[in-house]
Design an enzyme around this catalytic site. Structure first.
Site, PDB file in Angstrom:
ATOM      1  N   ARG A  44      78.286  43.783  -1.449  1.00 20.33           N
ATOM      2  CA  ARG A  44      77.389  43.203  -0.443  1.00 20.33           C
ATOM      3  C   ARG A  44      75.938  43.606  -0.667  1.00 20.33           C
ATOM      4  O   ARG A  44      75.077  43.319   0.161  1.00 20.33           O
ATOM      5  CB  ARG A  44      77.812  43.677   0.953  1.00 20.33           C
ATOM      6  CG  ARG A  44      79.140  43.169   1.387  1.00 20.33           C
ATOM      7  CD  ARG A  44      78.983  41.751   1.891  1.00 20.33           C
ATOM      8  NE  ARG A  44      80.180  41.308   2.561  1.00 20.33           N
ATOM      9  CZ  ARG A  44      80.191  40.293   3.408  1.00 20.33           C
ATOM     10  NH1 ARG A  44      79.094  39.651   3.684  1.00 20.33           N
ATOM     11  NH2 ARG A  44      81.319  39.922   3.965  1.00 20.33           N
ATOM     12  N   ASP A 227     102.133  54.526   6.655  1.00 24.30           N
ATOM     13  CA  ASP A 227     101.215  54.860   5.554  1.00 24.30           C
ATOM     14  C   ASP A 227     101.962  55.323   4.298  1.00 24.30           C
ATOM     15  O   ASP A 227     101.539  55.031   3.183  1.00 24.30           O
ATOM     16  CB  ASP A 227     100.253  55.961   6.036  1.00 24.30           C
ATOM     17  CG  ASP A 227      99.163  56.287   5.018  1.00 24.30           C
ATOM     18  OD1 ASP A 227      98.593  55.326   4.465  1.00 24.30           O
ATOM     19  OD2 ASP A 227      98.887  57.476   4.776  1.00 24.30           O
ATOM     20  N   HIS A 232     105.600  54.229  -0.430  1.00 22.92           N
ATOM     21  CA  HIS A 232     105.853  55.194  -1.505  1.00 22.92           C
ATOM     22  C   HIS A 232     107.260  55.811  -1.444  1.00 22.92           C
ATOM     23  O   HIS A 232     107.980  55.843  -2.445  1.00 22.92           O
ATOM     24  CB  HIS A 232     104.825  56.332  -1.464  1.00 22.92           C
ATOM     25  CG  HIS A 232     103.401  55.860  -1.433  1.00 22.92           C
ATOM     26  ND1 HIS A 232     102.964  54.759  -2.129  1.00 22.92           N
ATOM     27  CD2 HIS A 232     102.303  56.334  -0.792  1.00 22.92           C
ATOM     28  CE1 HIS A 232     101.667  54.583  -1.912  1.00 22.92           C
ATOM     29  NE2 HIS A 232     101.245  55.520  -1.106  1.00 22.92           N
TER      30      HIS A 232
HETATM   31  C1  BG6 Z   1      97.995  56.633   0.051  1.00 24.11           C
HETATM   32  C2  BG6 Z   1      97.972  57.002   1.528  1.00 24.11           C
HETATM   33  O1  BG6 Z   1      98.727  55.458  -0.135  1.00 24.11           O
HETATM   34  O2  BG6 Z   1      98.619  57.695  -0.678  1.00 24.11           O
HETATM   35  C3  BG6 Z   1      97.231  58.312   1.734  1.00 24.11           C
HETATM   36  O3  BG6 Z   1      97.320  55.970   2.247  1.00 24.11           O
HETATM   37  C4  BG6 Z   1      97.802  59.402   0.851  1.00 24.11           C
HETATM   38  O4  BG6 Z   1      97.296  58.699   3.099  1.00 24.11           O
HETATM   39  C5  BG6 Z   1      97.915  58.927  -0.604  1.00 24.11           C
HETATM   40  O5  BG6 Z   1      96.939  60.516   0.939  1.00 24.11           O
HETATM   41  C6  BG6 Z   1      98.706  59.943  -1.436  1.00 24.11           C
HETATM   42  O6  BG6 Z   1      98.665  59.581  -2.782  1.00 24.11           O
HETATM   43  P1  BG6 Z   1      98.785  60.679  -3.936  1.00 24.11           P
HETATM   44  O7  BG6 Z   1      98.783  59.894  -5.205  1.00 24.11           O
HETATM   45  O8  BG6 Z   1      97.555  61.554  -3.785  1.00 24.11           O
HETATM   46  O9  BG6 Z   1     100.047  61.440  -3.683  1.00 24.11           O
END
Ligand code: BG6
Length: 486
Positions: A44, A227, A232
């Protein structure tokens, strides 16, 4: 060498600066980008041309890749960047861009909040920017429920076919996560034991010591279940438990993951509090440093909240391989340390041959360390050397640290892997729409049960392993959490 024209919408934003440019620069350093690769960075106008390059340079410098990078490489990388100030919800932006780019190998990366995916997709469509070869990359948060995911996804799908959509879960790009597939399917040792007859239970822990400071408002609307677990942790669960795919090809792998998600036993209101624990951190200490509680974070905008920053779940799969084997999932912020690991706990031997052995002998265990100290540990039971009349047994680990075993090989970061796969048009490590729907479906039921039963969010001091009730979750099954990597 791989060619492409990468268009980053949100190109002046946090994700692009922290992750995407450093990862692309590293691919350049590895000689994996052809001369023609250009990166169009839409913003932007937060930065002037010079400031933009200075910011990119700053983040590359701060990244994990700088050790082997020469000035020549970073200069070449900067020459690939085209900084464009414009409004990506305006079709004219894409019309202008279309005139500057070849039609082949266009990759659009939406590094923006999903709330503006719809107008961006509309603008892309109006400008006729998409052809069969164009790909689009989208990132979480992809919705906050199945319904909102379908709405967001619907806009993307109205312009792109499923084969053109790359939905990122950066955990799938982690080297050790991919190694899970090699461990399971390239070794003869594990697969015959990988089932309810030999495995007692599985633990998946993704622990973080950071808090949510800096993105409190977003997080307060999400919580740990949305989240971290919806994406994950469930993806890890899928890779641990899926059937061997017939081929190492995107849809073969994704079909098997989908089957797992569909086998997850839905939670019930009557038992949800027995199998899930929600927690929220209050002030405490991490490695002797005092840290504030969730509601005291500097950007907190409320003095009351029932958002969970920790969750522990006993999940079960209803299929013949895993019936009766609990999968304990646990993730949280402000835990004592940052680490992710999967523990496969095997059952005891059927016939106790060493009847006279003194003391309790642990059962076999396989620990897959995802981060840090990536590696694999297999605990085997041995006789302690000595002449004593009574055989003494003790567990000792075969410890394979990837750092040492593959000293000569650098472990690429998740974003390098994933960006390269998008450029090569390989969807294996990206999530298909039906997978995300299935995982939201399971998570939606938990959220619904929590709401209906008013399940409380329990406090835990920063620096603890979540609320004490998370320990009870396993203790009631006569088990305990293992913190090997901590
Ligand atoms: C993200 C989450 O997807 O993964 C975060 O939104 C989290 O809250 C992060 O901190 C953790 O990723 P990694 O690779 O640091 O374990």
């Amino acid at each position: 060498m791989n060619g492409c024209n990468l268009i980053i919408i949100g190109g002046e934003g946090d994700l692009a600066l922290r992750k995407l440019y450093p990862a692309m620069c590293s691919l350049d350093n590895e000689g994996l980008l052809s001369d023609g690769v250009r990166i169009y960075c839409f913003g932007r106008g937060k930065f002037s041309e010079d400031d933009f390059h200075a910011e990119v340079a700053r983040w590359i410098e701060a990244s994990e890749y700088t050790d082997t990078m020469s000035e020549e490489v970073t200069a070449r990388f900067h020459s690939r960047l085209v900084h464009i100030v414009g409004d990506a919800t305006d079709a004219n932006c894409f019309r202008d861009l279309a005139g500057r780019l070849p039609a082949e190998d266009r990759v659009i990366y939406l590094s923006t909040p999903p709330s503006i995916f719809p107008p961006i997709c509309r603008a892309i469509d109006e400008a006729n920017f998409v052809n069969d070869d164009t790909r689009i990359v989208v990132e979480k948060p992809l919705g906050e429920s199945r319904a909102s995911f379908e709405e967001i996804d619907g806009f993307v799908k109205s312009v792109f076919a499923e084969e053109q959509i790359y939905r990122i879960d950066h955990y799938l790009g982690k080297e050790t996560v991919q190694n899970l597939l090699a461990l399971r399917f390239a070794n003869v040792l594990f697969e015959p034991l990988w089932n309810r007859n030999f495995i007692d239970h599985v633990q998946i822990t993704v622990a973080e010591s950071i808090g949510v400071g800096g993105r409190w408002k977003f997080y307060d609307g999400a919580g740990a279940l949305r989240d971290m677990v919806q994406n994950h942790l469930l993806q890890l669960l899928c890779l641990v438990s899926m059937e061997p795919p017939a081929k190492n090809q995107p849809d073969f792998v994704r079909d098997e993951k989908l089957k797992v998600l569909r086998c997850l036993k839905p939670m019930e209101e009557t038992s949800v509090s027995d199998v899930t624990i929600r927690g929220q951190y209050v002030g405490g200490h991490i490695q002797s440093e005092a840290v504030p509680g969730y509601l005291e974070e500097s950007d907190a905008t409320a003095d009351k909240s029932d958002t969970e920053t920790f969750v522990a779940i006993k999940a079960e799969l209803e299929n013949s391989r895993w019936q009766g084997v609990p999968f304990y999932l646990r993730t949280g912020k402000r835990l004592p340390t940052k680490y992710s690991e999967i523990v496969i706990q095997f059952k005891p031997v059927v016939h106790r041959f060493f009847k006279n052995s003194s003391g309790r002998v642990p059962d076999n265990q396989l620990v897959i360390r995802l981060q840090p100290r990536e590696g694999i540990e297999l605990s085997l039971i041995n006789k302690v050397p000595g002449l004593s009349g009574q055989t003494r047994l003790q567990g000792a680990a075969l410890d394979l640290s990837f750092d040492q075993a593959f000293e000569a090989h650098r472990s690429p970061s998740a974003y390098e892997r994933l960006l390269l796969d998008v450029i090569r048009a390989d969807q294996t490590l990206f999530m298909r729409s039906d997978e995300i729907c299935a995982s939201w479906e399971w998570v939606d039921v938990i959220l619904d049960c929590w709401e209906k039963t008013g399940q409380p969010v329990l406090n835990y001091p920063a620096g603890a392993w979540g609320p004490i009730e998370a320990v009870d979750l396993l203790a009631q099954d006569r088990r305990r959490w293992f913190n090997w990597n901590a």
